[in-house]
Motif scaffolding. Sequence first.
Motif, PDB file in Angstrom:
ATOM      1  N   UNK A  89      -6.880  13.428 -45.214  1.00  0.00           N
ATOM      2  CA  UNK A  89      -6.243  14.667 -44.630  1.00  0.00           C
ATOM      3  C   UNK A  89      -5.790  15.669 -45.906  1.00  0.00           C
ATOM      4  N   UNK A  90      -5.272  16.642 -45.240  1.00  0.00           N
ATOM      5  CA  UNK A  90      -5.074  17.822 -46.110  1.00  0.00           C
ATOM      6  C   UNK A  90      -3.600  17.451 -46.660  1.00  0.00           C
ATOM      7  N   UNK A  91      -2.780  16.742 -45.922  1.00  0.00           N
ATOM      8  CA  UNK A  91      -1.389  16.640 -46.640  1.00  0.00           C
ATOM      9  C   UNK A  91      -1.392  15.336 -47.371  1.00  0.00           C
ATOM     10  N   UNK A  92      -1.937  15.436 -48.534  1.00  0.00           N
ATOM     11  CA  UNK A  92      -2.097  14.212 -49.273  1.00  0.00           C
ATOM     12  C   UNK A  92      -1.382  14.178 -50.538  1.00  0.00           C
ATOM     13  N   UNK A 100      -0.348  23.975 -40.652  1.00  0.00           N
ATOM     14  CA  UNK A 100       0.625  24.893 -40.007  1.00  0.00           C
ATOM     15  C   UNK A 100       1.621  24.088 -39.325  1.00  0.00           C
ATOM     16  N   UNK A 101       1.469  22.729 -38.996  1.00  0.00           N
ATOM     17  CA  UNK A 101       2.621  21.968 -38.484  1.00  0.00           C
ATOM     18  C   UNK A 101       3.230  21.231 -39.341  1.00  0.00           C
ATOM     19  N   UNK A 102       3.074  21.464 -40.873  1.00  0.00           N
ATOM     20  CA  UNK A 102       3.700  20.757 -41.861  1.00  0.00           C
ATOM     21  C   UNK A 102       5.039  20.279 -41.734  1.00  0.00           C
ATOM     22  N   UNK A 103       5.745  21.638 -41.145  1.00  0.00           N
ATOM     23  CA  UNK A 103       7.310  21.323 -41.235  1.00  0.00           C
ATOM     24  C   UNK A 103       7.882  20.285 -40.259  1.00  0.00           C
ATOM     25  N   UNK A 104       7.257  19.950 -39.022  1.00  0.00           N
ATOM     26  CA  UNK A 104       7.558  19.404 -37.831  1.00  0.00           C
ATOM     27  C   UNK A 104       6.776  18.095 -37.678  1.00  0.00           C
ATOM     28  N   UNK A 105       5.835  17.622 -38.675  1.00  0.00           N
ATOM     29  CA  UNK A 105       5.002  16.570 -38.622  1.00  0.00           C
ATOM     30  C   UNK A 105       5.642  15.466 -38.533  1.00  0.00           C
ATOM     31  N   UNK A 106       5.358  14.302 -37.431  1.00  0.00           N
ATOM     32  CA  UNK A 106       5.997  12.995 -37.498  1.00  0.00           C
ATOM     33  C   UNK A 106       5.588  12.076 -38.567  1.00  0.00           C
ATOM     34  N   UNK A 107       4.295  12.271 -39.117  1.00  0.00           N
ATOM     35  CA  UNK A 107       3.430  11.532 -39.794  1.00  0.00           C
ATOM     36  C   UNK A 107       3.360  12.155 -41.308  1.00  0.00           C
ATOM     37  N   UNK A 108       4.046  13.179 -41.561  1.00  0.00           N
ATOM     38  CA  UNK A 108       4.128  13.639 -42.952  1.00  0.00           C
ATOM     39  C   UNK A 108       4.331  12.757 -44.130  1.00  0.00           C
ATOM     40  N   UNK A 109       3.459  12.486 -44.738  1.00  0.00           N
ATOM     41  CA  UNK A 109       3.680  11.547 -46.010  1.00  0.00           C
ATOM     42  C   UNK A 109       3.252  10.115 -46.069  1.00  0.00           C
ATOM     43  N   UNK A 114      -2.830   5.213 -46.887  1.00  0.00           N
ATOM     44  CA  UNK A 114      -4.192   5.212 -46.273  1.00  0.00           C
ATOM     45  C   UNK A 114      -5.048   5.639 -47.497  1.00  0.00           C
ATOM     46  N   UNK A 115      -4.875   6.932 -47.785  1.00  0.00           N
ATOM     47  CA  UNK A 115      -5.633   7.679 -48.732  1.00  0.00           C
ATOM     48  C   UNK A 115      -5.834   6.496 -50.075  1.00  0.00           C
ATOM     49  N   UNK A 117      -5.690   3.498 -50.346  1.00  0.00           N
ATOM     50  CA  UNK A 117      -6.372   2.247 -49.998  1.00  0.00           C
ATOM     51  C   UNK A 117      -7.922   2.668 -49.879  1.00  0.00           C
ATOM     52  N   UNK A 118      -8.227   3.774 -49.338  1.00  0.00           N
ATOM     53  CA  UNK A 118      -9.558   4.375 -49.324  1.00  0.00           C
ATOM     54  C   UNK A 118     -10.115   4.515 -50.901  1.00  0.00           C
ATOM     55  N   UNK A 119      -9.036   5.089 -51.714  1.00  0.00           N
ATOM     56  CA  UNK A 119      -9.527   5.272 -53.059  1.00  0.00           C
ATOM     57  C   UNK A 119      -9.836   4.104 -53.904  1.00  0.00           C
ATOM     58  N   UNK A 120      -8.885   3.246 -53.586  1.00  0.00           N
ATOM     59  CA  UNK A 120      -8.967   1.795 -54.256  1.00  0.00           C
ATOM     60  C   UNK A 120     -10.210   1.009 -53.798  1.00  0.00           C
ATOM     61  N   UNK A 121     -10.409   1.145 -52.374  1.00  0.00           N
ATOM     62  CA  UNK A 121     -11.859   0.459 -52.037  1.00  0.00           C
ATOM     63  C   UNK A 121     -13.315   1.156 -52.632  1.00  0.00           C
ATOM     64  N   UNK A 122     -13.082   2.734 -52.771  1.00  0.00           N
ATOM     65  CA  UNK A 122     -14.223   3.220 -53.359  1.00  0.00           C
ATOM     66  C   UNK A 122     -14.256   3.036 -55.045  1.00  0.00           C
ATOM     67  N   UNK A 123     -13.273   2.702 -55.568  1.00  0.00           N
ATOM     68  CA  UNK A 123     -12.951   2.507 -56.895  1.00  0.00           C
ATOM     69  C   UNK A 123     -13.442   0.946 -57.498  1.00  0.00           C
TER      70      UNK A 123
END
Length: 161
Positions: A89-92, A100-109, A114-115, A117-123
Motif C-alpha cells: 500500500x502507499x501508506x507504508x 486522500x483518506x489518510x486522516x480518517x483511515x481506520x487501518x492507517x499504520x 503485512x509489508x 512479512x512480504x519483505x521478509x518472505x522475499x528476502x
Amino acid sequence: MLRLSKLTDYAVVVLARLDAEGGVQTAPCLAQCTGIAEPTVAKVLKVLAHAGLVEGLRGARGGYRLGRPLSAMTLSDVILAVDGPIALTACVDGASGGCETEATCPVRGRWDPVNEAVRGALSAISLADLAGPASRTCHSQGHQRAKITSLPAMPAPLPAE
C-alpha cells in the motif's frame, strides 16, 4: 492481484542465465540465450549494474558478470533494484501524503506488519533457490568456436570417361 513487473521477471532470468553461463557475457549473447529482446536485456543489465548485482566490464572481452553469487542475492534485492521499495500500500512505514483518506483511515499504520512479512518472505528466497541446478549453457554464434582437429577426407576422384 499482486504481480511483479515484467522487467523484474526478466532481471531474474538474466541473472540466472549469467550464473549458468559463468564468466563474462554480452547483452546480445544473453538475449539470444534467454529469448528476451536485446534492448530489454541491455536495459535490465544497466539497472542491475547500478544496483551492484552485476558488474559491467569494458573492452574487447567486455560484457557483464555477476556481482556476487546467486546464493547471496535475494529476490527482494532484484525487486528493489528494478521496481523500487516493496510495499503493498502507499501508506507504508509511517509515510504520509499518499492517500486522500489518510486522516480518517481506520487501518492507517496497520499495513506495516503485512509489508514487513512480504519483505521478509522475499528476502528469504535466494536467486539460487529460484534458478535451481545450472541448466546447460547456451553458446551463441561467435562466443565459442569449434575446434577443428582434422579436415574431412576428400572424396575419391571420379573415373574419366
